[in-house]
Design a protein around this motif. Structure first.
Motif, PDB file in Angstrom:
ATOM      1  N   THR A   7      20.588  76.957  96.594  1.00 50.44           N
ATOM      2  CA  THR A   7      21.369  76.079  97.461  1.00 50.44           C
ATOM      3  C   THR A   7      21.845  74.897  96.635  1.00 50.44           C
ATOM      4  OG1 THR A   7      19.317  75.027  98.181  1.00 50.44           O
ATOM      5  CG2 THR A   7      20.237  76.663  99.643  1.00 50.44           C
ATOM      6  N   ALA A  50      12.802  75.998 105.702  1.00 44.23           N
ATOM      7  CA  ALA A  50      13.876  76.875 106.186  1.00 44.23           C
ATOM      8  C   ALA A  50      14.498  77.656 105.032  1.00 44.23           C
ATOM      9  CB  ALA A  50      14.942  76.054 106.912  1.00 44.23           C
ATOM     10  N   GLN A  51      14.711  76.988 103.907  1.00 43.31           N
ATOM     11  CA  GLN A  51      15.303  77.653 102.752  1.00 43.31           C
ATOM     12  C   GLN A  51      14.338  78.661 102.133  1.00 43.31           C
ATOM     13  OE1 GLN A  51      17.855  74.808 100.286  1.00 43.31           O
ATOM     14  NE2 GLN A  51      16.721  73.420 101.639  1.00 43.31           N
ATOM     15  N   ASN A  53      11.933  80.242 103.735  1.00 44.31           N
ATOM     16  CA  ASN A  53      11.834  81.357 104.678  1.00 44.31           C
ATOM     17  C   ASN A  53      13.069  82.249 104.635  1.00 44.31           C
ATOM     18  OD1 ASN A  53       9.300  80.511 105.517  1.00 44.31           O
ATOM     19  ND2 ASN A  53      10.096  79.365 107.253  1.00 44.31           N
ATOM     20  N   ALA A  54      14.201  81.693 104.211  1.00 45.27           N
ATOM     21  CA  ALA A  54      15.428  82.472 104.086  1.00 45.27           C
ATOM     22  C   ALA A  54      15.478  83.238 102.766  1.00 45.27           C
ATOM     23  CB  ALA A  54      16.644  81.555 104.211  1.00 45.27           C
TER      24      ALA A  54
END
Length: 103
Positions: A7, A50-51, A53-54
């Protein structure tokens, strides 16, 4: 060859604009620095999770930094940051209508 994901940026205000609301409350004198920093830490931690888990391989840090906001405040800037998500969500452009939208 292994392809990795990264990211380059991630929304730093929180899923429900938690950091933005905490920063505005601090600027209005409705909360203290400890509360603001706690909100920033929670948003940053939730963003990292969140990142992860993605399945993102490389995650940027400092997404919830408050330095630029503190620098602007120290320099005497009196403003509310207008961001693209706020405009898409219908934030009125006229300041006198912000209270109804932000509350």
């Amino acid at each position: 060859m292994t392809i990795q994901t990264q990211t380059l940026g991630y929304p730093r205000i929180g899923k429900k604009r938690e950091l933005k609301k905490a920063l505005e409350a601090y600027w209005k004198g409705e909360s203290n620095a400890e509360t603001l920093l706690k909100a920033a830490r929670e948003v940053e931690t939730n963003n990292w999770k969140a990142q992860l888990n993605a399945g993102i391989d490389r995650i940027g840090v400092g997404n919830a930094t408050l330095d630029e906001a503190a620098d602007l405040e120290t320099a005497g800037a009196k403003m509310i940051q207008m961001d693209e998500p706020a405009l898409r969500e219908g934030l009125p452009l006229k300041p006198e209508r912000w209270n109804s939208y932000l509350s």
